[in-house]
Design a protein around this motif. Structure first.
Motif, PDB file in Angstrom:
ATOM      1  N   TRP A 188      49.995  13.525  52.227  1.00 32.69           N
ATOM      2  CA  TRP A 188      49.353  14.780  51.846  1.00 32.69           C
ATOM      3  C   TRP A 188      48.008  14.908  52.540  1.00 32.69           C
ATOM      4  CZ3 TRP A 188      51.209  18.276  48.070  1.00 32.69           C
ATOM      5  CH2 TRP A 188      52.380  17.876  47.412  1.00 32.69           C
ATOM      6  N   LYS A 189      47.692  16.132  52.918  1.00 39.49           N
ATOM      7  CA  LYS A 189      46.359  16.455  53.431  1.00 39.49           C
ATOM      8  C   LYS A 189      45.976  17.792  52.798  1.00 39.49           C
ATOM      9  CE  LYS A 189      43.499  17.213  57.393  1.00 39.49           C
ATOM     10  NZ  LYS A 189      43.413  17.988  58.593  1.00 39.49           N
ATOM     11  N   PHE A 190      44.861  17.778  52.076  1.00 37.77           N
ATOM     12  CA  PHE A 190      44.405  18.986  51.391  1.00 37.77           C
ATOM     13  C   PHE A 190      43.230  19.610  52.120  1.00 37.77           C
ATOM     14  CE2 PHE A 190      46.367  16.434  48.059  1.00 37.77           C
ATOM     15  CZ  PHE A 190      47.204  17.363  47.469  1.00 37.77           C
ATOM     16  N   GLU A 191      43.222  20.918  52.125  1.00 35.25           N
ATOM     17  CA  GLU A 191      42.088  21.712  52.587  1.00 35.25           C
ATOM     18  C   GLU A 191      41.755  22.663  51.447  1.00 35.25           C
ATOM     19  OE1 GLU A 191      40.321  21.558  55.437  1.00 35.25           O
ATOM     20  OE2 GLU A 191      41.531  19.864  56.114  1.00 35.25           O
ATOM     21  N   PHE A 192      40.475  22.967  51.278  1.00 29.91           N
ATOM     22  CA  PHE A 192      40.066  23.808  50.170  1.00 29.91           C
ATOM     23  C   PHE A 192      39.282  25.010  50.673  1.00 29.91           C
ATOM     24  CE2 PHE A 192      40.579  19.492  48.677  1.00 29.91           C
ATOM     25  CZ  PHE A 192      41.516  19.701  47.668  1.00 29.91           C
ATOM     26  N   SER A 193      39.557  26.157  50.061  1.00 27.55           N
ATOM     27  CA  SER A 193      38.840  27.380  50.373  1.00 27.55           C
ATOM     28  C   SER A 193      38.275  27.950  49.080  1.00 27.55           C
ATOM     29  CB  SER A 193      39.779  28.391  51.055  1.00 27.55           C
ATOM     30  OG  SER A 193      40.891  28.669  50.230  1.00 27.55           O
ATOM     31  N   GLN A 194      37.420  28.942  49.209  1.00 27.99           N
ATOM     32  CA  GLN A 194      36.764  29.541  48.042  1.00 27.99           C
ATOM     33  C   GLN A 194      37.724  30.462  47.303  1.00 27.99           C
ATOM     34  OE1 GLN A 194      33.398  28.946  46.961  1.00 27.99           O
ATOM     35  NE2 GLN A 194      34.345  29.868  45.163  1.00 27.99           N
ATOM     36  N   LEU A 195      37.861  30.251  46.021  1.00 25.71           N
ATOM     37  CA  LEU A 195      38.675  31.096  45.165  1.00 25.71           C
ATOM     38  C   LEU A 195      37.884  32.359  44.839  1.00 25.71           C
ATOM     39  CD1 LEU A 195      41.328  31.244  43.479  1.00 25.71           C
ATOM     40  CD2 LEU A 195      40.033  30.227  41.608  1.00 25.71           C
ATOM     41  N   SER A 196      38.539  33.486  44.879  1.00 23.80           N
ATOM     42  CA  SER A 196      37.839  34.757  44.699  1.00 23.80           C
ATOM     43  C   SER A 196      37.808  35.251  43.252  1.00 23.80           C
ATOM     44  CB  SER A 196      38.475  35.823  45.584  1.00 23.80           C
ATOM     45  OG  SER A 196      39.841  35.985  45.235  1.00 23.80           O
ATOM     46  N   ARG A 197      38.398  34.489  42.325  1.00 24.02           N
ATOM     47  CA  ARG A 197      38.394  34.902  40.920  1.00 24.02           C
ATOM     48  C   ARG A 197      38.548  33.688  40.027  1.00 24.02           C
ATOM     49  NH1 ARG A 197      44.092  37.670  39.437  1.00 24.02           N
ATOM     50  NH2 ARG A 197      43.229  37.419  37.386  1.00 24.02           N
ATOM     51  N   GLN A 198      38.345  33.870  38.721  1.00 18.78           N
ATOM     52  CA  GLN A 198      38.531  32.772  37.771  1.00 18.78           C
ATOM     53  C   GLN A 198      40.009  32.440  37.641  1.00 18.78           C
ATOM     54  OE1 GLN A 198      36.797  32.325  34.085  1.00 18.78           O
ATOM     55  NE2 GLN A 198      34.841  31.965  35.057  1.00 18.78           N
ATOM     56  N   LEU A 199      40.307  31.182  37.393  1.00 19.46           N
ATOM     57  CA  LEU A 199      41.698  30.779  37.203  1.00 19.46           C
ATOM     58  C   LEU A 199      42.219  31.119  35.819  1.00 19.46           C
ATOM     59  CD1 LEU A 199      41.846  27.332  39.007  1.00 19.46           C
ATOM     60  CD2 LEU A 199      43.024  29.430  39.634  1.00 19.46           C
ATOM     61  N   PHE A 200      41.401  30.975  34.807  1.00 20.61           N
ATOM     62  CA  PHE A 200      41.835  31.216  33.444  1.00 20.61           C
ATOM     63  C   PHE A 200      40.868  32.159  32.763  1.00 20.61           C
ATOM     64  CE2 PHE A 200      43.180  26.875  34.437  1.00 20.61           C
ATOM     65  CZ  PHE A 200      44.534  26.978  34.215  1.00 20.61           C
ATOM     66  N   GLY A 201      41.407  33.037  31.941  1.00 22.51           N
ATOM     67  CA  GLY A 201      40.546  33.854  31.095  1.00 22.51           C
ATOM     68  C   GLY A 201      40.034  32.993  29.952  1.00 22.51           C
ATOM     69  N   LYS A 202      38.779  33.155  29.585  1.00 26.27           N
ATOM     70  CA  LYS A 202      38.209  32.330  28.518  1.00 26.27           C
ATOM     71  C   LYS A 202      38.995  32.487  27.223  1.00 26.27           C
ATOM     72  CE  LYS A 202      33.584  32.017  30.328  1.00 26.27           C
ATOM     73  NZ  LYS A 202      32.192  31.890  30.061  1.00 26.27           N
ATOM     74  N   ARG A 203      39.457  33.672  26.943  1.00 33.42           N
ATOM     75  CA  ARG A 203      40.201  33.900  25.713  1.00 33.42           C
ATOM     76  C   ARG A 203      41.523  33.141  25.698  1.00 33.42           C
ATOM     77  NH1 ARG A 203      41.867  39.298  25.623  1.00 33.42           N
ATOM     78  NH2 ARG A 203      43.971  38.642  25.242  1.00 33.42           N
ATOM     79  N   SER A 204      42.217  33.087  26.832  1.00 31.06           N
ATOM     80  CA  SER A 204      43.530  32.435  26.858  1.00 31.06           C
ATOM     81  C   SER A 204      43.429  30.938  26.617  1.00 31.06           C
ATOM     82  CB  SER A 204      44.254  32.709  28.176  1.00 31.06           C
ATOM     83  OG  SER A 204      43.645  32.025  29.236  1.00 31.06           O
ATOM     84  N   LEU A 205      42.342  30.304  27.021  1.00 31.30           N
ATOM     85  CA  LEU A 205      42.198  28.865  26.802  1.00 31.30           C
ATOM     86  C   LEU A 205      41.667  28.539  25.420  1.00 31.30           C
ATOM     87  CD1 LEU A 205      40.770  27.607  30.187  1.00 31.30           C
ATOM     88  CD2 LEU A 205      43.018  27.201  29.250  1.00 31.30           C
ATOM     89  N   ALA A 206      40.913  29.429  24.838  1.00 30.11           N
ATOM     90  CA  ALA A 206      40.279  29.139  23.563  1.00 30.11           C
ATOM     91  C   ALA A 206      41.197  29.410  22.368  1.00 30.11           C
ATOM     92  CB  ALA A 206      39.007  29.968  23.428  1.00 30.11           C
ATOM     93  N   ARG A 207      42.307  30.083  22.562  1.00 28.91           N
ATOM     94  CA  ARG A 207      43.155  30.503  21.451  1.00 28.91           C
ATOM     95  C   ARG A 207      43.698  29.366  20.609  1.00 28.91           C
ATOM     96  NH1 ARG A 207      46.612  35.005  24.445  1.00 28.91           N
ATOM     97  NH2 ARG A 207      46.976  33.241  25.783  1.00 28.91           N
ATOM     98  N   HIS A 208      44.092  28.275  21.229  1.00 27.36           N
ATOM     99  CA  HIS A 208      44.812  27.233  20.514  1.00 27.36           C
ATOM    100  C   HIS A 208      44.045  25.909  20.471  1.00 27.36           C
ATOM    101  CE1 HIS A 208      47.722  30.256  21.062  1.00 27.36           C
ATOM    102  NE2 HIS A 208      48.785  29.521  20.843  1.00 27.36           N
ATOM    103  N   SER A 209      42.745  25.960  20.481  1.00 28.78           N
ATOM    104  CA  SER A 209      41.978  24.718  20.498  1.00 28.78           C
ATOM    105  C   SER A 209      42.045  24.019  19.142  1.00 28.78           C
ATOM    106  CB  SER A 209      40.512  24.997  20.847  1.00 28.78           C
ATOM    107  OG  SER A 209      40.424  25.468  22.161  1.00 28.78           O
ATOM    108  N   PRO A 210      42.485  22.764  19.129  1.00 31.95           N
ATOM    109  CA  PRO A 210      42.522  22.010  17.867  1.00 31.95           C
ATOM    110  C   PRO A 210      41.141  21.461  17.555  1.00 31.95           C
ATOM    111  CG  PRO A 210      43.254  20.628  19.657  1.00 31.95           C
ATOM    112  CD  PRO A 210      42.981  21.994  20.252  1.00 31.95           C
ATOM    113  N   PRO A 211      40.970  20.935  16.355  1.00 24.01           N
ATOM    114  CA  PRO A 211      39.692  20.267  16.071  1.00 24.01           C
ATOM    115  C   PRO A 211      39.493  19.142  17.091  1.00 24.01           C
ATOM    116  CG  PRO A 211      41.027  20.479  14.090  1.00 24.01           C
ATOM    117  CD  PRO A 211      41.879  20.924  15.238  1.00 24.01           C
ATOM    118  N   PHE A 212      38.296  19.028  17.603  1.00 28.75           N
ATOM    119  CA  PHE A 212      38.023  18.054  18.654  1.00 28.75           C
ATOM    120  C   PHE A 212      37.741  16.685  18.057  1.00 28.75           C
ATOM    121  CE2 PHE A 212      35.135  16.089  21.838  1.00 28.75           C
ATOM    122  CZ  PHE A 212      36.068  15.996  22.855  1.00 28.75           C
ATOM    123  N   PHE A 213      38.315  15.672  18.638  1.00 30.63           N
ATOM    124  CA  PHE A 213      37.982  14.306  18.281  1.00 30.63           C
ATOM    125  C   PHE A 213      37.691  13.560  19.565  1.00 30.63           C
ATOM    126  CE2 PHE A 213      42.386  13.672  19.372  1.00 30.63           C
ATOM    127  CZ  PHE A 213      42.486  12.360  19.793  1.00 30.63           C
TER     128      PHE A 213
END
Length: 186
Positions: free
Chosen positions: A111-136
């Motif tokens: 494998w050889k990876f090259e990286f470029s600048q992403l033009s937008r967020q990958l995840f909406g904050k709401r979509s990740l926060a919906r199912h957060s369990p109590p943190f331990f």
């Protein structure tokens, strides 16, 4: 094989993940990445390195499943050059040598990876926060595939640390029900 991840600038899945395609060098789309963000539970919105890593790992998984080993020159070892847009390209470019070696070792490919600048967020904050369990705070984290080797590692750790909390990290593919069932049973 040269591949590129193409992230749509506006369209998203119903879960807020941008429509992303893996395309070959002539621009032909080979597949669409379907990262189901509602399955992730983060104690807080993850930083750019965490979301980039999840996107890179999803890309590696998709490419590994998509490209047939039989088409490799030796019938096994595939060669990939993959360009992935990320939020923090300079950080990933700095670590690209180690990432190339790590993913090559894990898959048995080159494998050889090259990286470029992403033009937008990958995840909406709401979509990740919906199912957060109590943190331990676990004392350790263990990869847990549902296979015998990861099970033995977990058993060994738990026997040596009976009063400690262990976080098991795994993944499953809805097309392959066996490993997920094994993980839940174990």
């Amino acid at each position: 094989m040269k591949l590129r991840v193409q992230v749509d600038k506006k369209s998203s899945t119903s879960e807020g993940f941008p429509i992303s395609k893996i395309v070959n060098e002539d621009g032909t789309a080979l597949t669409t990445l379907d990262v189901q963000s509602t399955e992730f539970a983060f104690p807080a919105f993850p930083d750019s390195i965490v979301t980039d890593f999840l996107f890179i790992a999803s890309t590696v998984y998709a490419v590994d499943k998509l490209i047939d080993r039989a088409k490799a020159g030796d019938g096994w070892t595939r060669q990939f050059e993959v360009e992935i847009p990320v939020i923090s390209p300079s950080a990933w470019q700095y670590a690209s040598s180690e990432l190339n070696d790590c993913v090559s070792f894990l898959t048995g490919d080159r494998w050889k990876f090259e990286f470029s600048q992403l033009s937008r967020q990958l995840f909406g904050k709401r979509s990740l926060a919906r199912h957060s369990p109590p943190f331990f705070k676990p004392a350790a984290i263990s990869l847990f595939s549902g296979g015998l080797d990861s099970l033995v590692g977990v058993i060994d750790w738990l026997e040596a640390n009976p009063d400690q909390k262990l976080l098991l990290a795994g993944h499953h593919d809805k097309q392959m029900t066996g490993p997920f069932g094994d993980q839940k049973n174990l």
